[in-house]
Structure formats: structure tokens, C-alpha cells
Design a protein around this motif. Structure first.
Motif, PDB file in Angstrom:
ATOM      1  N   PHE A   9       0.804  -1.228   0.000  1.00 19.92           N
ATOM      2  CA  PHE A   9       0.000   0.000   0.000  1.00 19.92           C
ATOM      3  C   PHE A   9       0.831   1.269   0.000  1.00 19.92           C
ATOM      4  CE2 PHE A   9      -3.124  -3.105   1.296  1.00 19.92           C
ATOM      5  CZ  PHE A   9      -4.151  -2.772   0.443  1.00 19.92           C
ATOM      6  N   ILE A  37       0.675   3.774  -3.226  1.00 13.04           N
ATOM      7  CA  ILE A  37       0.140   5.110  -2.989  1.00 13.04           C
ATOM      8  C   ILE A  37       1.194   6.156  -3.337  1.00 13.04           C
ATOM      9  CG2 ILE A  37      -0.552   6.717  -1.189  1.00 13.04           C
ATOM     10  CD1 ILE A  37      -2.786   5.022  -1.863  1.00 13.04           C
ATOM     11  N   SER A  73      13.760  -0.779  14.878  1.00 11.84           N
ATOM     12  CA  SER A  73      12.344  -1.042  15.107  1.00 11.84           C
ATOM     13  C   SER A  73      11.475  -0.062  14.311  1.00 11.84           C
ATOM     14  CB  SER A  73      12.026  -0.934  16.593  1.00 11.84           C
ATOM     15  OG  SER A  73      12.296   0.366  17.038  1.00 11.84           O
ATOM     16  N   LEU A  74      12.044   1.106  14.053  1.00 13.34           N
ATOM     17  CA  LEU A  74      11.274   2.112  13.324  1.00 13.34           C
ATOM     18  C   LEU A  74      11.103   1.713  11.861  1.00 13.34           C
ATOM     19  CD1 LEU A  74      10.047   4.827  14.109  1.00 13.34           C
ATOM     20  CD2 LEU A  74      12.025   5.941  13.143  1.00 13.34           C
ATOM     21  N   VAL A  90       7.740   0.587  10.456  1.00 17.35           N
ATOM     22  CA  VAL A  90       6.576   1.467  10.501  1.00 17.35           C
ATOM     23  C   VAL A  90       6.775   2.714   9.627  1.00 17.35           C
ATOM     24  CG1 VAL A  90       7.064   2.942  12.480  1.00 17.35           C
ATOM     25  CG2 VAL A  90       4.763   2.112  12.119  1.00 17.35           C
ATOM     26  N   TYR A 133       4.536   3.330   6.610  1.00 13.99           N
ATOM     27  CA  TYR A 133       3.157   3.745   6.884  1.00 13.99           C
ATOM     28  C   TYR A 133       3.072   5.206   7.265  1.00 13.99           C
ATOM     29  CZ  TYR A 133       2.386  -1.158   6.491  1.00 13.99           C
ATOM     30  OH  TYR A 133       2.345  -2.421   5.999  1.00 13.99           O
ATOM     31  N   ILE A 134       4.127   5.688   7.965  1.00 12.08           N
ATOM     32  CA  ILE A 134       4.140   7.115   8.288  1.00 12.08           C
ATOM     33  C   ILE A 134       4.212   7.915   6.989  1.00 12.08           C
ATOM     34  CG2 ILE A 134       5.443   8.932   9.439  1.00 12.08           C
ATOM     35  CD1 ILE A 134       6.325   6.816  11.473  1.00 12.08           C
ATOM     36  N   LEU A 162       3.194   6.911   4.197  1.00  9.12           N
ATOM     37  CA  LEU A 162       1.892   6.733   3.552  1.00  9.12           C
ATOM     38  C   LEU A 162       0.888   7.785   3.998  1.00  9.12           C
ATOM     39  CD1 LEU A 162      -0.192   5.067   2.000  1.00  9.12           C
ATOM     40  CD2 LEU A 162      -0.340   3.555   3.942  1.00  9.12           C
ATOM     41  N   VAL A 163       0.802   7.990   5.328  1.00  6.40           N
ATOM     42  CA  VAL A 163      -0.160   8.983   5.830  1.00  6.40           C
ATOM     43  C   VAL A 163       0.191  10.368   5.301  1.00  6.40           C
ATOM     44  CG1 VAL A 163      -1.032  10.113   7.889  1.00  6.40           C
ATOM     45  CG2 VAL A 163      -0.732   7.671   7.871  1.00  6.40           C
ATOM     46  N   LEU A 192      -0.768  10.699   1.706  1.00  9.56           N
ATOM     47  CA  LEU A 192      -2.218  10.795   1.557  1.00  9.56           C
ATOM     48  C   LEU A 192      -2.695  12.195   1.905  1.00  9.56           C
ATOM     49  CD1 LEU A 192      -3.498   7.408   2.935  1.00  9.56           C
ATOM     50  CD2 LEU A 192      -3.666   8.263   0.623  1.00  9.56           C
ATOM     51  N   LEU A 193      -2.027  12.812   2.891  1.00  8.09           N
ATOM     52  CA  LEU A 193      -2.463  14.150   3.278  1.00  8.09           C
ATOM     53  C   LEU A 193      -2.047  15.192   2.248  1.00  8.09           C
ATOM     54  CD1 LEU A 193      -1.861  14.214   7.103  1.00  8.09           C
ATOM     55  CD2 LEU A 193      -4.017  14.455   5.899  1.00  8.09           C
ATOM     56  N   VAL A 194      -0.845  14.994   1.685  1.00 13.15           N
ATOM     57  CA  VAL A 194      -0.315  16.058   0.845  1.00 13.15           C
ATOM     58  C   VAL A 194      -0.655  15.850  -0.630  1.00 13.15           C
ATOM     59  CG1 VAL A 194       1.778  17.258   0.167  1.00 13.15           C
ATOM     60  CG2 VAL A 194       1.537  16.413   2.482  1.00 13.15           C
TER      61      VAL A 194
END
Lengths: 292, 356
Positions: A227, A231, A262-263, A266, A269-270, A272-273, A276-278
Motif C-alpha cells: 500500500f 500510494i 524497530s522504526l 513502521v 506507513y508514516i 503513507l499517511v 495521503l495528506l499532501v
């Protein structure tokens, strides 16, 4: 500098794998605008198909490869016929939820049959393919995945551009009613797109299996990582999927190498958000301007 | 006072108020009171601890499912992050109780409020995105929240989790199954009442309008963004409230349960129960929790049989398979879920001996 270069090479090769696995996803989205949440499970299905043939049935590798391709083509057809055909014409929400259900179903089924352990293919790639360049090494799997990826990209590029079925698929994606009225068999296009997507997924699944070993959980996580990739690239663009995959792969590796391991999981996905916003239509996606 | 009467064959409604009533006949209202009486005053006394444990879980799941149904079924915004929001609720209740020392009832309600705020933050992408993209945004939310729960160790205790104090209300300890069931059943009844009434208020009708056609809704003067955000907030409030109750009920919480699979479980609940129906969410919660219990009992039973001793059956994959299968079958054969099945059964009784 060497560390950087190794991270860069790793990121590039992993990113290429992401791109490869995103292809099947874009395929389905392009022709039927269905978000396939069962993508990771399709990857795993192909990988396990190959595993059964190569390890349990001990067929020669080339034959395994061909049988897997044919089998997954049929599988894609069956999935479309059994589960998606009844929902043609229903709201998109229901189709998306159906793929969520399918993903849970396939994942459970594969866990029941194969368990959650790591399975491995026999070694069959020639060592000659690996590249050693100073202190930086590129294992042969990455090289071969790169080659396979390039072949597939070329084939699909030509398929979409010149073959009549490719043109039908693009027309359906573009405007379904118009394609219908011009005599395109939309149902066959849907079935074909699922079949081809299953084949592409199987290919990527096998390559991923060669690199990391096959594990249901891992492959289904991989399917969800598609995803951010698509995107970023734009949902309906194959070129975008490739670039997106490479960017996400690099980003993951650099975060893992320089900030924290560990980051790493994730970060996509950060991103990704944020995208999606911009810029929700990604780098190369077609912009359908609709402000509601 | 109206007389008790049966539902007539046919539609004789003359006013909009008649369309909006919750109970079309007084029998419906009567059954509701009887059901409430049974739930609050009979079941907690006669139920065995195991029955009460299952019922408590059903009620908690039903509260969260109602929340998700408000978002997906009424407003038409798919969320794949409901499990994570449930987790946010559980953790906020735990943190408020242990770090800030809030009493039980206050920390559960505040857990709902905190989750509502988190949910609204993840609802912000709905400003620009339609359902397809929004679904992906909530998926990202799920993973980000999971990550935060595991890695913000100073607040969440990391993988070790948090142990909650025993819940007390008015000085009474309600941690036992029986005592806690009153709390859960009472909150369940209140939450149901709120949701049913929300659905027929102007907000509920605006949600439905957005679901059915967002452009038309905008044209009729519904501020889309505000209402979508509100829907996210309400839905997350329900999830957070349920999560808070669950955290107190299970006493010790870790980040493990709040995965994507939990979100899928809630989606399964509302699809099986019926999208856009409050009673459907309850049916779905009953179905899924019972299925869970039956599956784990069945696998235990089979494992104990001599013939199957060699086969290591585990519940988790089987559950996943059955849930997926249930979602798929319901979507194909009865997309409106158990609520519709229930309606068909009722109306066939009513119309008997005629077909319609």
C-alpha cells in the motif's frame, strides 16, 4: 561510506522486490479499481505452490516454474469466478471487504496446512550471478530478481500497450460503461486481470521466498507493505509502482541503518499517511479531481 | 396510552414521526423492557461464571462493534484501524488509572474521549480522501498505533504491558465476573440507547446521506468534513469505551491483542450482523464471540481425542480461516447480514400463512 553504499544497494534490491510485488496489485486495481487486501496471501499462495512442486514433488526447477505459472493463472480465474463475480455491480465497500475476508481465509488456510514456520527452497541459483564489487556484495538472488523483474516489466509494458487484451483492460479501467458499450467483454477482462495478477504475485512470491524463506506471516505483511508503495507511486501507474517501491525500500533501509531497527517496519506507513495528506494521487497516479 | 396492538399487514404510516419511531408496536417496547429486566436482574444471578464471562465479552465487543457500524454502516467510511482504537482505549484507561489514579468510571469514560481524539486525528485524511484512500489511511493508522503501543515504553510499559487496579464503583469492588457484568450490561444498554437515538437524529440522517451520496449530501448543505470527523470521533469513542472496560476486565494488558486481525474481527462482526443496523452489530458480536468460544472448545475437544493426538491443531489459524469464510459467505449470500435474516424470520411469522 561503505556502510552507506551497502545500505543503498540493499534498499535498492528490496525496493525492487516491493515494486515487483506491487505489480500484481496495480494490475487488479487498473482494470477493476478493487483494492486487493488479499495481495500478500496471493504472494504466499504462489510461493507455497512452488514449494510443493519443488520440495515435495521434486520436479525439475524449470518445470516447477512453468507449472506454478499455469496453476496460479487458473487459481486467479477461480478466485475471480467464485468470489468476485457475484459482487459485480455491488458497492465498492463490499468488494474491498470481500478481499479483506479472502485474505483472512487464505491466511488461515495456509497456516493450517503449512504452519507458521519458515520453509526454504532448495538452492538452485547459480553462484555466478552474484556481484562482488570491492567490499560491497550483491547476492545472486537479488541479481536474478532484478532480471526477472525487468523481464516482467517489459512483457507487461508491451502487453498493455500493444496486445488487444491489454487494450481492453485499459479501456475497462478508463471507463467501464463505455468499454461495455463498445463490445469489450468486461467480465472476461476482470477474470483475466485476476489471473494475470495471480501469476505476477506467484513470481514475486517465489523470488521473496528464495531471499527470505517462505513464511505466511512474513508474506502477508509484505502484501500490506504494497500500500505505501502504490500510494507513493500513484495507484494506477506501473512505472510509479516501481519508483515507489525503490523509494520505500531505500527509506526503510536507511531508517533501519541510521535511526533504529524497530522504526524500520513502521516508516513506510508514516510516509503513507503523509502522502495521503499532501498528494493523495501519488507521483504518477491519474488525478481525478473531486473535492467533496 | 396506546393499546397493545399487532403490526398491521401493509404500510399505513401517515407522518414522518411514525417512520422514525424505534418501536412500531407496543409489543416491541414491551419485549425491550423484558429483555432489559432479564439482562440486568436475572442473568447476573442465574448465570454460571463461564456464561457471564462469555456474555461480558459479547457486550464489550458489541459496544465496539456498534461504534464501527456507525462509521462503516452509517457513514460509509471504511476503517481498518478499529482494533487499534480499541487498544488505545484500553491503554488510556490503564494509564489514567495507574499513573493519574483516576477512579474506574472516570477513567473508562475518559478513555473513550482520548480515543475519540485519536480517532479524529486519523480521520483528518477524510478531508481529501474518498473511501478507497481512506481505508488505506486507517490501515496505516493501525500500524502506527501498534508501533507506538509497543515502543513508547515509558508510558505503555512496552511488551510487558500494564496491570490495572481492581475496579470499584461507589466504594464497591466490581472485579468479579458477576459484579462486573452489571457494569458491562448497564453500559451496553446505555450505549445501545445512545446509538439508536443518534441514528434517527439529524446527525444520524446526515451520516446516512453522506454514505449514500456524498456529493448530494454536500449539495444539501451538510458540511462533509465536519460530519465525517464527527463520525470518526463517535465511532472511536465507542471503541475506546469498550477498550477501557475490557482493560479493567482482563486486569493486565499487553499490546499483543490489538493487531490488524482484531480490526478484521470487528469488520467481520458488523458484516455478519448487518451494516447500518444497531441490532445487527449486537447480532454480529454474539455470532463472532460464540464462534470464538465454540472453536476453542472444539479444538480442545479434538486434541483430547486419541486419534488426533498427533495433529497439533491450533486455534488461531482456524479462527482466521472461519472468520474469513464467514465474511466472504455473508457478503455473497446475505450482504445485509443477520439483522436481515432476523427481519425475514419475523415477517414470515407475521404474514403466515401467506408468502408476503
Amino acid at each position: 561510506m561503505e556502510f552507506f553504499a551497502q545500505l543503498f544497494i540493499n534498499g535498492l534490491s528490496i525496493g525492487f522486490l516491493y515494486a515487483l510485488s506491487a505489480l500484481g496489485f496495480v494490475m487488479i486495481f487498473k482494470s477493476s479499481s478493487v483494492l486487493n487486501f488479499a495481495h500478500g496471501e496471493l504472494l504466499a499462495l504462489g510461493a507455497f505452490f512452488f514449494l510443493i512442486l519443488s520440495v515435495w514433488a521434486k520436479l525439475p526447477i524449470v518445470l516447477c516454474f512453468l507449472v506454478t505459472l499455469v496453476g496460479c493463472f487458473a487459481l486467479g480465474f477461480i478466485i475471480e469466478r467464485l468470489f468476485l463475480r457475484p459482487l459485480i455491480g455491488e458497492a465498492l465497500i463490499e468488494v474491498i471487504m470481500l478481499t479483506v475476508g479472502l485474505s483472512a481465509m487464505f491466511k488461515g488456510l495456509m497456516l493450517l496446512i503449512f504452519g507458521g514456520n519458515l520453509h526454504n527452497y532448495p538452492d538452485f541459483l547459480p553462484e555466478a550471478l552474484s556481484i562482488q564489487w570491492g567490499a560491497i556484495s550483491v547476492p545472486s538472488v537479488y541479481v536474478s530478481s532484478f532480471i526477472i523483474g525487468l523481464i516482467f516489466l517489459g512483457v507487461f509494458g508491451f502487453f498493455f500497450k500493444y496486445s488487444s487484451h491489454g487494450i481492453y483492460m485499459r479501456s475497462v479501467a478508463d471507463h467501464q460503461p463505455a468499454a461495455l458499450s463498445l463490445g469489450v467483454n468486461v467480465r472476461r477482462v476482470f477474470a483475466l486481470s485476476w489471473a494475470i495478477a495471480a501469476v505476477v504475485c506467484a513470481m514475486s512470491g517465489i523470488v521473496l521466498g528464495i531471499i527470505n524463506g517462505i513464511n505466511v506471516h512474513q508474506l502477508s505483511t509484505m502484501g500490506l507493505k504494497v500500500f505505501p508503495v502504490v500510494i507513493l507511486g500513484g495507484l494506477d501507474s506501473i512505472g510509479g509502482a516501481i519508483l515507489g517501491g525503490i523509494i520505500i525500500g531505500l527509506l526503510e533501509n536507511f531508517t533501519g541503518g541510521y535511526i533504529s531497527t524497530s522504526l524500520r517496519e513502521v516508516v513506510p506507513y508514516i510516509v503513507l499517511v503523509l502522502i495521503l495528506l499532501v498528494k493523495p494521487y501519488g507521483l504518477f497516479g491519474s488525478e481525478e479531481i473531486e473535492r467533496v | 396510552m396506546r393499546k397493545l396492538r399487532f403490526r398491521p399487514c401493509g404500510n399505513f404510516k401517515e407522518y414522518y414521526e411514525q417512520e422514525l419511531t424505534i418501536f412500531e408496536t407496543d409489543f416491541g417496547r414491551m419485549w425491550m423492557w423484558i429483555g432489559l429486566f432479564l439482562l440486568l436482574f436475572v442473568v447476573p444471578f442465574v448465570g454460571s461464571p463461564y456464561t457471564l464471562y462469555v456474555l461480558n465479552n459479547i457486550a464489550i465487543a458489541a459496544i465496539a462493534a456498534i461504534g464501527l457500524n456507525i462509521l462503516i454502516g452509517y457513514t460509509g467510511q471504511i476503517s481498518l484501524g478499529h482494533g487499534a482504537f480499541f487498544g488505545v482505549g484500553a491503554y488510556s484507561a490503564a494509564i489514567l488509572a495507574t499513573k493519574a489514579g483516576f477512579p474506574f468510571w472516570l477513567s473508562v469514560i475518559l478513555a473513550g474521549a482520548v480515543t475519540a481524539i485519536v480517532g479524529m486525528i486519523f480521520g483528518i485524511p477524510s478531508l481529501r480522501l474518498k473511501h478507497l484512500y481512506l481505508t488505506i489511511a486507517t490501515l496505516a493508522g493501525q500500524f502506527i498505533i501498534e508501533y507506538v503501543l509497543v515502543h513508547w515504553e515509558s508510558l505503555t510499559g512496552g511488551a510487558e504491558g500494564i496491570i490495572l487496579p481492581e475496579p470499584t464503583i461507589f466504594g464497591l469492588n466490581v472485579s468479579a465476573d458477576r459484579a462486573f457484568s452489571w457494569v458491562v450490561f448497564f453500559s451496553f444498554a446505555v450505549m445501545c440507547w445512545m446509538a439508536v437515538n443518534l441514528a434517527r437524529s439529524r446527525y444520524g440522517r446526515a451520516f446516512v446521506a453522506i454514505r449514500d451520496n456524498d456529493r448530494a449530501a454536500e449539495g444539501m448543505g451538510i458540511p462533509l468534513f465536519r460530519y465525517k470527523l464527527l463520525s470518526f470521533g463517535i465511532s472511536s469513542f465507542y471503541a475506546g469505551f469498550a477498550g477501557g472496560l475490557w482493560a479493567y476486565y482482563t486486569v493486565s494488558i499487553t499490546p499483543e491483542p490489538f493487531t490488524l486481525f482484531l480490526s478484521i474481527e470487528y469488520i467481520a462482526m458488523i458484516i455478519i450482523g448487518g451494516l447500518g443496523s444497531i441490532s445487527g452489530s449486537v447480532f454480529g458480536a454474539v455470532f463472532i464471540i460464540m464462534l470464538n468460544e465454540i472453536l476453542s472448545q472444539a479444538t480442545q475437544y479434538i486434541m483430547n481425542l486419541g486419534a488426533f493426538a498427533g495433529i497439533a491443531l491450533t486455534v488461531a489459524p482456524l479462527r482466521e480461516f472461519v472468520f474469513g469464510l464467514a465474511i466472504v459467505l455473508f457478503l455473497i449470500f446475505e450482504p445485509r447480514g443477520l439483522a436481515e435474516v432476523w427481519r425475514i424470520i419475523r415477517s414470515s411469522f407475521r404474514l403466515w400463512p401467506f408468502a408476503y
